[in-house]
Design a protein around this motif. Sequence first.
Motif, PDB file in Angstrom:
ATOM      1  N   THR A  38     -45.839  24.040 -13.149  1.00 35.36           N
ATOM      2  CA  THR A  38     -45.676  24.471 -14.536  1.00 35.36           C
ATOM      3  C   THR A  38     -45.264  23.266 -15.376  1.00 35.36           C
ATOM      4  OG1 THR A  38     -45.018  26.690 -13.868  1.00 35.36           O
ATOM      5  CG2 THR A  38     -44.398  26.019 -16.090  1.00 35.36           C
ATOM      6  N   ALA A  39     -45.922  23.067 -16.496  1.00 30.38           N
ATOM      7  CA  ALA A  39     -45.602  21.924 -17.353  1.00 30.38           C
ATOM      8  C   ALA A  39     -44.208  22.064 -17.939  1.00 30.38           C
ATOM      9  CB  ALA A  39     -46.627  21.813 -18.472  1.00 30.38           C
ATOM     10  N   ALA A  40     -43.489  20.950 -17.998  1.00 30.47           N
ATOM     11  CA  ALA A  40     -42.163  20.952 -18.620  1.00 30.47           C
ATOM     12  C   ALA A  40     -42.337  21.185 -20.115  1.00 30.47           C
ATOM     13  CB  ALA A  40     -41.463  19.630 -18.355  1.00 30.47           C
ATOM     14  N   PRO A  41     -41.364  21.798 -20.752  1.00 28.33           N
ATOM     15  CA  PRO A  41     -41.485  22.080 -22.186  1.00 28.33           C
ATOM     16  C   PRO A  41     -41.432  20.809 -23.023  1.00 28.33           C
ATOM     17  CG  PRO A  41     -39.275  22.555 -21.417  1.00 28.33           C
ATOM     18  CD  PRO A  41     -40.090  22.227 -20.196  1.00 28.33           C
ATOM     19  N   ALA A  42     -42.102  20.849 -24.145  1.00 32.11           N
ATOM     20  CA  ALA A  42     -42.057  19.701 -25.059  1.00 32.11           C
ATOM     21  C   ALA A  42     -40.653  19.537 -25.624  1.00 32.11           C
ATOM     22  CB  ALA A  42     -43.060  19.897 -26.181  1.00 32.11           C
ATOM     23  N   ASP A  43     -40.007  20.669 -25.911  1.00 29.96           N
ATOM     24  CA  ASP A  43     -38.625  20.635 -26.402  1.00 29.96           C
ATOM     25  C   ASP A  43     -37.693  20.757 -25.213  1.00 29.96           C
ATOM     26  OD1 ASP A  43     -39.509  20.529 -29.026  1.00 29.96           O
ATOM     27  OD2 ASP A  43     -39.549  22.715 -29.208  1.00 29.96           O
ATOM     28  N   LYS A  44     -37.159  19.635 -24.776  1.00 24.66           N
ATOM     29  CA  LYS A  44     -36.274  19.638 -23.620  1.00 24.66           C
ATOM     30  C   LYS A  44     -34.946  20.296 -24.001  1.00 24.66           C
ATOM     31  CE  LYS A  44     -38.686  16.037 -21.381  1.00 24.66           C
ATOM     32  NZ  LYS A  44     -39.907  16.770 -21.332  1.00 24.66           N
ATOM     33  N   PRO A  45     -34.384  21.125 -23.112  1.00 25.79           N
ATOM     34  CA  PRO A  45     -33.108  21.766 -23.425  1.00 25.79           C
ATOM     35  C   PRO A  45     -32.009  20.720 -23.631  1.00 25.79           C
ATOM     36  CG  PRO A  45     -34.080  22.697 -21.427  1.00 25.79           C
ATOM     37  CD  PRO A  45     -34.904  21.516 -21.814  1.00 25.79           C
ATOM     38  N   ALA A  46     -31.122  20.967 -24.574  1.00 24.79           N
ATOM     39  CA  ALA A  46     -29.982  20.079 -24.791  1.00 24.79           C
ATOM     40  C   ALA A  46     -28.906  20.452 -23.780  1.00 24.79           C
ATOM     41  CB  ALA A  46     -29.455  20.245 -26.208  1.00 24.79           C
ATOM     42  N   CYS A  47     -28.386  19.469 -23.070  1.00 22.89           N
ATOM     43  CA  CYS A  47     -27.371  19.732 -22.067  1.00 22.89           C
ATOM     44  C   CYS A  47     -25.981  19.565 -22.659  1.00 22.89           C
ATOM     45  CB  CYS A  47     -27.545  18.775 -20.893  1.00 22.89           C
ATOM     46  SG  CYS A  47     -29.105  19.026 -20.024  1.00 22.89           S
ATOM     47  N   PRO A  48     -25.062  20.471 -22.313  1.00 21.22           N
ATOM     48  CA  PRO A  48     -23.704  20.387 -22.856  1.00 21.22           C
ATOM     49  C   PRO A  48     -22.889  19.261 -22.227  1.00 21.22           C
ATOM     50  CG  PRO A  48     -23.864  22.202 -21.303  1.00 21.22           C
ATOM     51  CD  PRO A  48     -25.253  21.623 -21.455  1.00 21.22           C
ATOM     52  N   GLY A  49     -21.946  18.745 -22.973  1.00 17.51           N
ATOM     53  CA  GLY A  49     -21.002  17.758 -22.441  1.00 17.51           C
ATOM     54  C   GLY A  49     -21.671  16.528 -21.863  1.00 17.51           C
ATOM     55  N   LYS A  50     -21.241  16.153 -20.658  1.00 18.75           N
ATOM     56  CA  LYS A  50     -21.740  14.942 -20.008  1.00 18.75           C
ATOM     57  C   LYS A  50     -22.901  15.224 -19.055  1.00 18.75           C
ATOM     58  CE  LYS A  50     -17.286  12.598 -20.197  1.00 18.75           C
ATOM     59  NZ  LYS A  50     -16.195  11.991 -19.412  1.00 18.75           N
ATOM     60  N   LEU A  51     -23.426  16.435 -19.093  1.00 19.67           N
ATOM     61  CA  LEU A  51     -24.525  16.784 -18.184  1.00 19.67           C
ATOM     62  C   LEU A  51     -25.805  16.073 -18.585  1.00 19.67           C
ATOM     63  CD1 LEU A  51     -23.893  20.612 -17.830  1.00 19.67           C
ATOM     64  CD2 LEU A  51     -23.233  18.807 -16.258  1.00 19.67           C
ATOM     65  N   LYS A  52     -26.641  15.811 -17.590  1.00 20.23           N
ATOM     66  CA  LYS A  52     -27.920  15.138 -17.822  1.00 20.23           C
ATOM     67  C   LYS A  52     -29.061  16.111 -17.532  1.00 20.23           C
ATOM     68  CE  LYS A  52     -26.342  10.484 -16.693  1.00 20.23           C
ATOM     69  NZ  LYS A  52     -24.968  10.707 -16.228  1.00 20.23           N
ATOM     70  N   TYR A  53     -30.098  16.024 -18.355  1.00 24.58           N
ATOM     71  CA  TYR A  53     -31.289  16.854 -18.162  1.00 24.58           C
ATOM     72  C   TYR A  53     -32.071  16.336 -16.964  1.00 24.58           C
ATOM     73  CZ  TYR A  53     -35.914  18.793 -19.027  1.00 24.58           C
ATOM     74  OH  TYR A  53     -37.111  19.432 -18.891  1.00 24.58           O
ATOM     75  N   HIS A  54     -32.606  17.256 -16.159  1.00 15.73           N
ATOM     76  CA  HIS A  54     -33.481  16.861 -15.047  1.00 15.73           C
ATOM     77  C   HIS A  54     -34.661  17.815 -14.988  1.00 15.73           C
ATOM     78  CE1 HIS A  54     -32.723  20.126 -12.096  1.00 15.73           C
ATOM     79  NE2 HIS A  54     -31.578  20.254 -12.753  1.00 15.73           N
ATOM     80  N   GLU A  55     -35.758  17.313 -14.481  1.00 13.27           N
ATOM     81  CA  GLU A  55     -36.919  18.178 -14.280  1.00 13.27           C
ATOM     82  C   GLU A  55     -37.720  17.683 -13.092  1.00 13.27           C
ATOM     83  OE1 GLU A  55     -40.451  16.502 -17.109  1.00 13.27           O
ATOM     84  OE2 GLU A  55     -38.861  17.596 -18.126  1.00 13.27           O
ATOM     85  N   ASN A  56     -38.338  18.620 -12.390  1.00  9.72           N
ATOM     86  CA  ASN A  56     -39.243  18.318 -11.291  1.00  9.72           C
ATOM     87  C   ASN A  56     -40.353  19.351 -11.364  1.00  9.72           C
ATOM     88  OD1 ASN A  56     -40.631  18.088  -8.882  1.00  9.72           O
ATOM     89  ND2 ASN A  56     -38.812  17.586  -7.692  1.00  9.72           N
ATOM     90  N   THR A  57     -41.413  19.005 -12.086  1.00  9.85           N
ATOM     91  CA  THR A  57     -42.483  19.979 -12.304  1.00  9.85           C
ATOM     92  C   THR A  57     -43.251  20.276 -11.012  1.00  9.85           C
ATOM     93  OG1 THR A  57     -43.916  18.198 -13.086  1.00  9.85           O
ATOM     94  CG2 THR A  57     -42.751  19.478 -14.763  1.00  9.85           C
ATOM     95  N   LYS A  58     -43.262  19.338 -10.050  1.00  9.36           N
ATOM     96  CA  LYS A  58     -43.948  19.608  -8.784  1.00  9.36           C
ATOM     97  C   LYS A  58     -43.292  20.757  -8.046  1.00  9.36           C
ATOM     98  CE  LYS A  58     -45.766  14.982  -7.978  1.00  9.36           C
ATOM     99  NZ  LYS A  58     -45.701  13.776  -7.146  1.00  9.36           N
ATOM    100  N   LYS A  59     -41.965  20.865  -8.164  1.00  6.18           N
ATOM    101  CA  LYS A  59     -41.240  21.965  -7.511  1.00  6.18           C
ATOM    102  C   LYS A  59     -40.953  23.114  -8.467  1.00  6.18           C
ATOM    103  CE  LYS A  59     -38.864  19.261  -3.965  1.00  6.18           C
ATOM    104  NZ  LYS A  59     -37.544  18.905  -3.410  1.00  6.18           N
ATOM    105  N   GLY A  60     -41.264  22.939  -9.754  1.00  6.07           N
ATOM    106  CA  GLY A  60     -40.994  23.984 -10.733  1.00  6.07           C
ATOM    107  C   GLY A  60     -39.509  24.137 -11.003  1.00  6.07           C
ATOM    108  N   GLN A  61     -38.824  23.010 -11.255  1.00  7.26           N
ATOM    109  CA  GLN A  61     -37.396  23.043 -11.504  1.00  7.26           C
ATOM    110  C   GLN A  61     -37.048  22.193 -12.732  1.00  7.26           C
ATOM    111  OE1 GLN A  61     -36.004  21.326  -7.852  1.00  7.26           O
ATOM    112  NE2 GLN A  61     -35.979  23.281  -6.781  1.00  7.26           N
TER     113      GLN A  61
END
Length: 69
Positions: free
Chosen positions: A41-64
């Motif tokens: 599944t393609a990652a969204p164009a608008d990446k979710p904003a992560c709260p605090g010091k969290l970092k955004y991650h994505e793995n489209t091959k695994k659907g995460q």
Amino acid sequence: AADAAPMAKAQGPSCPNGWTLVAKSVNKKSGAYSCSAKPGTAAPADKPACPGKLKYHENTKKGQLGCRP
């Protein structure tokens, strides 16, 4: 009290359209969470904003995607 519910929902983790929140992944202390979708599944164009010091991650091959420390 009736208008408190939408506020609480907005503060919790939310996943892009087509992605599902992984309930077990939600960490109420840090705010970390993961979303899942079918692998490829393609990652969204608008990446979710992560709260605090969290970092955004994505793995489209695994659907995460999500936010983690």
